[in-house]
Design an enzyme around this catalytic site. Sequence first.
Site, mmCIF file in Angstrom:
data_model
loop_
_atom_site.group_PDB
_atom_site.id
_atom_site.type_symbol
_atom_site.label_atom_id
_atom_site.label_comp_id
_atom_site.label_asym_id
_atom_site.label_seq_id
_atom_site.Cartn_x
_atom_site.Cartn_y
_atom_site.Cartn_z
ATOM 1 N N GLY A 148 1.264 -5.058 3.007
ATOM 2 C CA GLY A 148 1.636 -4.469 4.280
ATOM 3 C C GLY A 148 2.447 -3.206 4.149
ATOM 4 O O GLY A 148 3.111 -2.783 5.099
ATOM 5 N N SER A 233 -1.158 -5.308 -3.130
ATOM 6 C CA SER A 233 -0.683 -4.044 -2.569
ATOM 7 C C SER A 233 0.838 -3.948 -2.711
ATOM 8 O O SER A 233 1.353 -3.976 -3.822
ATOM 9 C CB SER A 233 -1.147 -3.924 -1.109
ATOM 10 O OG SER A 233 -0.954 -2.643 -0.612
#
Length: 579
Positions: A148, A233
């Site tokens: 995110g 990520s």
Amino acid sequence: MDKRIDLLSQPRLPSVAATAIPRAATKSGMLLGGCEDGVQVFRGVPYSEPPVGDRRFRSPIPLRWEGERDATRSGPASYQINAGNREKVMAEVHAMDPGLPGDPLWPAYAAEAYAQNNASEDCLYVDIWTPSIERAEKLPVYVYYHGGANTASSGHFRLENAANLAREENIIVVRPTYRMGALGCVHFGLVSDRFPEAINLGLQDQIAALQWVYDNIEAFGGDKDNITVGGESAGATAVSHLLTYPGTQSLIRRAIIQSFSPFHVWCTQEKEDGVAIAQIYLQILNIDDTDKLLTLDPDKFLAVHSMLQRYFPADKNCAWRPVGPVVDGNFVPQLPVRFLSERTYPRRDFEVMIGFAKDEWQYFRGHSKTSQRGTEDDVIAVFAQVFGEGGATRMYRAYRELYPDHAEPGYTLGDVMSFEFFKYASLAIARNFASQGIPTHVFQFSYDLPGYGGYLRAAHTGDTAIVFRNLTEDILRMWPGYDGADRAELRRIATQFGAMYGSFIRSGNPGSAWRKFDGENGAIMWLGHTVEPKQHLLDREWDTFTRAGIEDVKVLEKRLSTNSRASLNVRNRAFATKA
């Protein structure tokens, strides 16, 4: 051996019968959980005092409670833009923005999918999925840090619900939530003595969560000596720091690093960059007394970050990292990509899995003008910022030869930038671990997503639903790239790959079908419409970068960081003039 770390000092679950209520007696206090999809779940378990009020910008400290604590509701997500404050945040942006150039970092659907409407500064919680707390054998533990970009999502994001993974692979899954954005990843302690602890607060939270798990997971039936940490990520960035920080290396048995990049907005900064970004926040917020940060409306922080993610045009080829951890000589002794790609890892009984997507860049810039309609000259101009004029042309031509069926120049842009920003560092880390004899397994998510006309291809985050086995229609609607995908095929590859993934978490061995990676075989598991090993899959891309003068991560880091710092000086002068 004392493994304690000194850190400076949604919806309710279905009800069950009273006799079936799972209870866990942790060192923090008693928890009452619930049941969901065949596993026992404990939600909203605090691992720290809430960082609110005068504890904003303070390090996490353990929390204990008396009596029995209800653990059937997830805690809030870290404070972020969502349906409740988006209009207000955008109004703040328009009020403060003197005119910035860029496109949003990703298209609107991505922000909508990841946004959490139950968000608060009070966010230091874990959710825990366990097959059963009453088992004779201790279960392997998977602590998964969400992605995110350090600005969105949470430990209870529905796309990453861990019930299926925990049940099907007979493991415990723990998903922490931690401070993001300016409250966790802008380092005001570098520019003000008022908040000395406000350096790497989000990382301190991630460390505290892992320590809590190590200290308490036996109460849930887990084996504290068989903990795998993983993340995708920004979550992969978290994992890179946990592997780098001496205080957590002994807690981690193995690691899974997915879609790791050292150069994107959520990635690790050198100290000089952390200082510059904290000063930009103060400048945009027009704050000369840092005491005001303690009571500032958090929506103003969100507005500044919304501006900074488009501080540069889409085609700026630089390492712009306005909301990532910082090298502080304490929690972050050096850039983790340098540590992991160059140094000998201190733990020998270790295994690592590394994954990335075939077309990582499409998620971030696939909607840009150059990606969609760029000419050969446009694309070469992007490459020239890193490889020089002649080198850029050679890079373009080399990739066209590697992939002659990628007809449009924008396709070649995505190929090179995916390797430059994600795959190069991941392969450098894999090569270093493998050279030390540490079992290393590498995969590439290669399933071209049909939604949005197919332009996303095998994009960043596309493997998440497969890894967590969350393939129901209501979940896949959250990720429209899957529109039109063959559901039966998705279930088949999720089952096949998931068994390997789960086996690695349990034992460090994903099975004989997945050959270990080394510098000679270049073995990479292809996760596409088929799941199959491929040797030398990316060797030619690696060699192309080597011929372009990228001898190691240090060279690429220097070029991209030099670009960002030079551009930042120009951008700040323009900003000051317009402001």
